[in-house]
Design an enzyme around this catalytic site. Structure first.
Site, PDB file in Angstrom:
ATOM      1  N   CYS A   2      43.064  14.036  33.479  1.00 24.83           N
ATOM      2  CA  CYS A   2      42.561  12.527  33.913  1.00 24.83           C
ATOM      3  C   CYS A   2      43.676  11.773  34.641  1.00 24.83           C
ATOM      4  O   CYS A   2      44.840  12.122  34.551  1.00 24.83           O
ATOM      5  CB  CYS A   2      42.260  11.575  32.732  1.00 24.83           C
ATOM      6  SG  CYS A   2      41.145  12.548  31.669  1.00 24.83           S
ATOM      7  N   ARG A  27      42.637  15.600  42.045  1.00 26.46           N
ATOM      8  CA  ARG A  27      42.557  16.159  40.864  1.00 26.46           C
ATOM      9  C   ARG A  27      41.174  16.507  40.045  1.00 26.46           C
ATOM     10  O   ARG A  27      41.490  17.372  39.139  1.00 26.46           O
ATOM     11  CB  ARG A  27      43.481  15.383  39.861  1.00 26.46           C
ATOM     12  CG  ARG A  27      44.852  14.885  40.218  1.00 26.46           C
ATOM     13  CD  ARG A  27      45.372  13.884  39.110  1.00 26.46           C
ATOM     14  NE  ARG A  27      45.520  14.631  38.013  1.00 26.46           N
ATOM     15  CZ  ARG A  27      46.528  15.352  37.548  1.00 26.46           C
ATOM     16  NH1 ARG A  27      47.554  15.350  38.122  1.00 26.46           N
ATOM     17  NH2 ARG A  27      46.510  15.811  36.202  1.00 26.46           N
ATOM     18  N   TRP A  77      38.449  13.486  33.403  1.00 25.41           N
ATOM     19  CA  TRP A  77      38.193  14.815  33.490  1.00 25.41           C
ATOM     20  C   TRP A  77      37.596  15.175  32.135  1.00 25.41           C
ATOM     21  O   TRP A  77      38.333  15.313  31.112  1.00 25.41           O
ATOM     22  CB  TRP A  77      39.284  15.623  33.849  1.00 25.41           C
ATOM     23  CG  TRP A  77      39.085  17.358  33.871  1.00 25.41           C
ATOM     24  CD1 TRP A  77      39.269  17.903  32.760  1.00 25.41           C
ATOM     25  CD2 TRP A  77      38.466  18.077  34.846  1.00 25.41           C
ATOM     26  NE1 TRP A  77      39.050  19.062  32.854  1.00 25.41           N
ATOM     27  CE2 TRP A  77      38.611  19.365  34.009  1.00 25.41           C
ATOM     28  CE3 TRP A  77      37.993  17.813  36.090  1.00 25.41           C
ATOM     29  CZ2 TRP A  77      38.076  20.515  34.919  1.00 25.41           C
ATOM     30  CZ3 TRP A  77      37.505  18.988  36.787  1.00 25.41           C
ATOM     31  CH2 TRP A  77      37.649  20.195  35.933  1.00 25.41           C
ATOM     32  N   ASN A 103      44.647   9.750  28.608  1.00 21.91           N
ATOM     33  CA  ASN A 103      44.742  10.971  29.241  1.00 21.91           C
ATOM     34  C   ASN A 103      45.137  11.906  28.186  1.00 21.91           C
ATOM     35  O   ASN A 103      46.144  11.680  27.400  1.00 21.91           O
ATOM     36  CB  ASN A 103      45.892  11.018  30.402  1.00 21.91           C
ATOM     37  CG  ASN A 103      45.774  12.322  31.060  1.00 21.91           C
ATOM     38  OD1 ASN A 103      44.566  13.255  30.702  1.00 21.91           O
ATOM     39  ND2 ASN A 103      46.380  12.503  32.122  1.00 21.91           N
ATOM     40  N   GLY A 104      44.452  13.200  27.972  1.00 22.78           N
ATOM     41  CA  GLY A 104      44.720  14.091  27.031  1.00 22.78           C
ATOM     42  C   GLY A 104      43.728  14.133  25.897  1.00 22.78           C
ATOM     43  O   GLY A 104      42.516  13.631  25.948  1.00 22.78           O
ATOM     44  N   GLU A 485      40.574  41.919  40.247  1.00 25.91           N
ATOM     45  CA  GLU A 485      41.024  40.662  40.533  1.00 25.91           C
ATOM     46  C   GLU A 485      42.277  40.538  41.442  1.00 25.91           C
ATOM     47  O   GLU A 485      42.281  39.759  42.041  1.00 25.91           O
ATOM     48  CB  GLU A 485      41.169  39.981  39.154  1.00 25.91           C
ATOM     49  CG  GLU A 485      41.820  38.561  39.042  1.00 25.91           C
ATOM     50  CD  GLU A 485      40.631  37.665  39.776  1.00 25.91           C
ATOM     51  OE1 GLU A 485      39.752  38.112  39.968  1.00 25.91           O
ATOM     52  OE2 GLU A 485      41.200  36.635  40.199  1.00 25.91           O
ATOM     53  N   LYS A 489      42.087  38.433  44.871  1.00 22.22           N
ATOM     54  CA  LYS A 489      43.152  37.555  45.051  1.00 22.22           C
ATOM     55  C   LYS A 489      43.564  37.703  46.650  1.00 22.22           C
ATOM     56  O   LYS A 489      43.745  36.809  47.350  1.00 22.22           O
ATOM     57  CB  LYS A 489      44.216  37.361  44.262  1.00 22.22           C
ATOM     58  CG  LYS A 489      43.708  36.837  42.899  1.00 22.22           C
ATOM     59  CD  LYS A 489      43.701  35.491  42.901  1.00 22.22           C
ATOM     60  CE  LYS A 489      42.224  35.000  42.923  1.00 22.22           C
ATOM     61  NZ  LYS A 489      41.141  35.115  42.375  1.00 22.22           N
ATOM     62  N   GLU A 492      41.106  37.579  49.490  1.00 20.18           N
ATOM     63  CA  GLU A 492      40.242  36.026  49.797  1.00 20.18           C
ATOM     64  C   GLU A 492      41.364  35.200  50.567  1.00 20.18           C
ATOM     65  O   GLU A 492      40.997  34.051  51.191  1.00 20.18           O
ATOM     66  CB  GLU A 492      39.704  35.307  48.736  1.00 20.18           C
ATOM     67  CG  GLU A 492      40.511  34.968  47.472  1.00 20.18           C
ATOM     68  CD  GLU A 492      39.639  34.392  46.450  1.00 20.18           C
ATOM     69  OE1 GLU A 492      38.617  33.648  46.871  1.00 20.18           O
ATOM     70  OE2 GLU A 492      39.949  34.441  45.321  1.00 20.18           O
ATOM     71  N   HIS A 508      37.678  61.388  43.750  1.00 17.80           N
ATOM     72  CA  HIS A 508      35.978  61.695  43.968  1.00 17.80           C
ATOM     73  C   HIS A 508      35.942  61.276  45.447  1.00 17.80           C
ATOM     74  O   HIS A 508      34.775  60.870  45.637  1.00 17.80           O
ATOM     75  CB  HIS A 508      35.318  61.108  42.801  1.00 17.80           C
ATOM     76  CG  HIS A 508      35.590  61.688  41.592  1.00 17.80           C
ATOM     77  ND1 HIS A 508      35.400  63.125  41.271  1.00 17.80           N
ATOM     78  CD2 HIS A 508      36.154  61.072  40.421  1.00 17.80           C
ATOM     79  CE1 HIS A 508      35.683  63.588  40.072  1.00 17.80           C
ATOM     80  NE2 HIS A 508      36.215  62.284  39.738  1.00 17.80           N
ATOM     81  N   LYS A 607      34.894  26.276  47.027  1.00 17.63           N
ATOM     82  CA  LYS A 607      35.312  26.374  45.490  1.00 17.63           C
ATOM     83  C   LYS A 607      34.098  26.611  44.618  1.00 17.63           C
ATOM     84  O   LYS A 607      34.180  27.218  43.419  1.00 17.63           O
ATOM     85  CB  LYS A 607      35.938  24.953  45.135  1.00 17.63           C
ATOM     86  CG  LYS A 607      36.593  24.937  43.769  1.00 17.63           C
ATOM     87  CD  LYS A 607      37.900  26.038  43.710  1.00 17.63           C
ATOM     88  CE  LYS A 607      38.004  26.363  42.276  1.00 17.63           C
ATOM     89  NZ  LYS A 607      38.841  27.526  41.974  1.00 17.63           N
TER      90      LYS A 607
HETATM   91  C1  AGP Z   1      37.696  33.362  42.705  1.00 17.34           C
HETATM   92  O1  AGP Z   1      38.933  33.379  43.274  1.00 17.34           O
HETATM   93  C2  AGP Z   1      36.779  32.936  43.970  1.00 17.34           C
HETATM   94  N1  AGP Z   1      37.000  31.867  44.220  1.00 17.34           N
HETATM   95  C3  AGP Z   1      35.175  33.212  43.458  1.00 17.34           C
HETATM   96  O2  AGP Z   1      35.137  34.574  43.350  1.00 17.34           O
HETATM   97  C4  AGP Z   1      34.919  32.307  42.211  1.00 17.34           C
HETATM   98  O3  AGP Z   1      35.341  33.039  41.028  1.00 17.34           O
HETATM   99  C5  AGP Z   1      33.232  32.716  42.093  1.00 17.34           C
HETATM  100  O4  AGP Z   1      32.784  32.094  43.000  1.00 17.34           O
HETATM  101  C6  AGP Z   1      32.780  32.321  40.766  1.00 17.34           C
HETATM  102  O5  AGP Z   1      32.747  30.789  40.658  1.00 17.34           O
HETATM  103  P1  AGP Z   1      32.578  30.074  39.119  1.00 17.34           P
HETATM  104  O6  AGP Z   1      33.731  30.670  38.172  1.00 17.34           O
HETATM  105  O7  AGP Z   1      32.968  28.749  39.467  1.00 17.34           O
HETATM  106  O8  AGP Z   1      31.280  30.455  38.720  1.00 17.34           O
END
Ligand code: AGP
Length: 612
Positions: A2, A27, A77, A103-104, A485, A489, A492, A508, A607
């Site tokens: 928050c 935030r 939040w 906040n917290g 993962e 990273k 993307e 293979h 996002k």
């Molecule tokens: C992760 O770095 C990406 N931004 C993307 O793969 C993300 O994890 C995916 O869109 C799922 O989002 P969510 O966790 O909000 O469901």
């Protein structure tokens, strides 16, 4: 987390506080509000949603803002209680003589709430822990808000920063903090409070940083700081030279690197409150009985992107600790393959945003077929959370960067906790083994801090490698899931063509692509598979690859094979994903930075993907 803003002076308090709250919008929040003292009359306006909703309400109420010189404001939040007008801050005491923003988390709010109801007949109106603060202050208030604050914080446990104002004290704000940020901004004929510097940069670059357990009392011309014994303390002025943009990132160049460094705190928040004194796991928000758990004959973990990668580790954990077969699927596939789901299925959705349409649609599909729906979500009150039978929140705090980092590691933590809980309740997990894993998990945040201290080594590696155009991430066991993962990273945020594959699969077909100077990141943290990984490294080296080996400290044999080595602190194989992913996050970050990419907002990405 928050945001908090407070002002006392000769200016228009409402305007200054709302402006400050807007500086904290980055935030992430789900509601906002303001408390104002109009010459002894306390007024609170608060609304769910964006700050513009609050501004409309203030406009409509047409207060005489020129006559308001004391106000505190908040962006929430949600952690306890879904986003709503009534759960938004500020909170009033029952008599409306005191208003607070918080906040917290007040960990013992339920016991305080019960006592206030029983002994003082207090009537609570919200579902929040924060309202307890307002009511507790009012019970202790005998005309001195400062005194009341000391008595209240002596009773509260948890992490909090609190600002309070009283109708009968239009000349001061009283505030305190413990394990949540709070600073006092020094003005000229006015003074400020805030949870974060960006809120006040327009008005001041001179601050007092309030320390844990201290109480600060603001008047127009004075800021007094007291220690927990109520003795005055002196404090050096902290001068901020940051511009507004870097202040939002608290001095980091990007939200992503800031959030990478927030992982130890996020993991501690996500773990510690779910462990009893004896180390047993308490799954708040999860109402699975022994019968429920014994009734499941399969688990589906369904998610997208990074959350899907967390699900792959969840599979290892649940199968190993709870002995239930687990299928992991990307949501966009699950919903169209007519999956076998019935009332004996536990469906776990993982989602940072809780708004990913593919994941939500998959959840609805499973629900329609009678599955028990559990979700692991970072945003309280999000769609996935609201449509689940049980919700297990990651307490990573708002994740701003598109590339998910702290959400991923806290999702892993949740999967471990769910697996341990189910294993113990089912009686298939040996207590001694359970306790060892819990101890391993507890040790992770400190090991992560140590790993982050070695950031420079990875930064130098990034400088050496950032021009690379093809990268392979390989691993075995849980490392093969972490490889996915690490690869995501990198691709993307740096736009490098990167690829992850189980190391045993290389021969293979894929190994045909390995040629001189192909970069291979070989994750070799599983003791029981270490020798196998050394062979895989030899395989690709023989074909000219440049290999970065990632291994546990002490496994120096990898240095004979790999071109460069990154070590993670020693830990049990079961929990290495929580550490192994972090050097990969840092490597991706610094390679993207060297390439001048838009790290927090990569091209073509959002996002939260709320479309199919
Ligand atoms: C992760 O770095 C990406 N931004 C993307 O793969 C993300 O994890 C995916 O869109 C799922 O989002 P969510 O966790 O909000 O469901």
């Amino acid at each position: 987390m928050c945001g908090i803003v407070g002002y006392i002076g000769s200016g228009n308090a409402e305007k200054i506080v709302i402006e400050g709250l807007k500086k904290l919008e980055y935030r992430g929040y789900d509601s906002s509000g303001i408390a104002m003292n109009f010459d002894g009359k306390l007024v609170v306006e608060k609304r769910k949603g964006r700050i513009t909703n609050l501004e409309e309400a203030l406009e409509k109420a047409s207060y005489d803002f020129g006559n308001c010189h004391l106000a505190i404001g908040h962006t929430r939040w949600a952690t306890h209680g879904a986003p709503s007008d009534v759960n938004a801050h500020p909170h009033f005491s029952m008599d409306h003589r005191i208003a607070i923003v918080h906040n917290g988390i007040v960990e013992n709010y339920l016991e305080i709430k019960d006592r206030l109801i029983k002994e003082h007949g207090i009537k609570f109106v919200s579902e929040t822990d924060s309202e307890v603060v307002a009511q507790l202050l009012s019970v202790y208030y005998k005309g001195d808000l400062e005194e009341a604050m000391f008595r209240a914080i002596a009773e509260m446990r948890g992490a909090y920063s609190i600002c309070a104002i009283a109708a009968d004290e239009p000349d001061r704000i009283v505030a305190t903090r413990k394990d949540a940020p709070l600073l006092a901004g020094i003005g000229n004929g006015c003074n400020f409070l805030a949870s974060d510097i960006p809120a006040l940069l327009k008005h001041s670059r001179e601050f007092y940083l309030i320390e844990n357990g201290e109480v600060v009392v603001l008047t127009r011309n004075d800021i007094k700081i007291y220690n927990s014994e109520h003795q005055p303390v002196t404090r050096d002025v902290f001068h901020v030279s940051w511009d507004a943009d870097s202040a939002e990132k608290e001095g980091y160049d990007h939200f992503m690197i800031k959030e990478i460094h927030e992982q130890p705190k996020g993991l501690t928040e996500t773990l510690e409150r779910r462990l009893g004194a004896d180390g047993t796991v308490k799954l708040d928000g999860i109402h699975l009985t022994k019968e429920d758990i014994e009734g499941f004959d399969r688990v589906y973990i369904v998610a997208c992107g990074t959350a899907y990668h967390a699900g792959l580790i969840g599979k290892y954990a649940i199968e190993k600790f709870a002995k239930i077969p687990v299928e992991v699927d990307v949501a966009s596939e699950f919903r169209y393959r007519d999956p076998f789901v019935d009332s004996r299925t536990l469906f776990i959705a993982i989602s940072q945003s809780g708004e990913t349409l593919d994941t939500l649609a998959a959840l609805r599909e499973a629900k329609s077929k009678g599955a028990r729906i559990m979700s692991v979500v970072n945003v309280v009150g999000s769609s996935v959370a609201r449509e689940s039978d049980d919700v297990f929140y990651t307490w990573a705090g708002p994740e701003i960067a598109v590339a998910s980092t702290k959400a991923y590691t806290t999702q892993l933590m949740c999967m471990y906790l769910i697996a341990l809980y189910m294993g113990r309740v089912k009686g298939v997990l040996e207590k001694a083994y359970h306790d060892r894993i819990v101890e391993e998990l507890r040790a992770i945040p400190a090991k992560l801090e140590k790993l982050l201290e070695g950031e420079q080594v990875i930064k130098n590696l990034a400088k050496e490698l950032y021009r690379i155009e093809h990268v392979f991430f390989i691993g075995r066991g849980t490392d093969s899931a972490v490889a996915l993962e690490g690869s995501l990273k990198l691709k993307e945020i740096s736009y490098i063509n990167s690829f992850a594959i189980a190391a045993g699969e290389l021969k293979h077909g894929t190994i045909a692509l390995i040629e001189k100077d192909t970069l291979v990141v070989a994750l070799s943290t599983q003791d029981r598979l270490f020798e196998k990984m050394l062979s895989n490294i030899q395989e690709v080296k023989a074909r000219g690859a440049f290999v970065i080996g990632v291994a546990k400290e002490g496994n120096a044999a990898i240095e004979e094979q790999a071109s460069r080595t990154i070590y993670i602190p020693e830990c049990m194989d079961e929990v290495t994903p929580l550490l192994t992913v972090v050097p990969l996050q840092i490597l991706a970050y610094y390679i993207a930075k060297e390439r001048g990419c838009d790290i927090d907002k990569p091209k073509n990405l959002a996002k939260s993907v709320t479309v199919e």
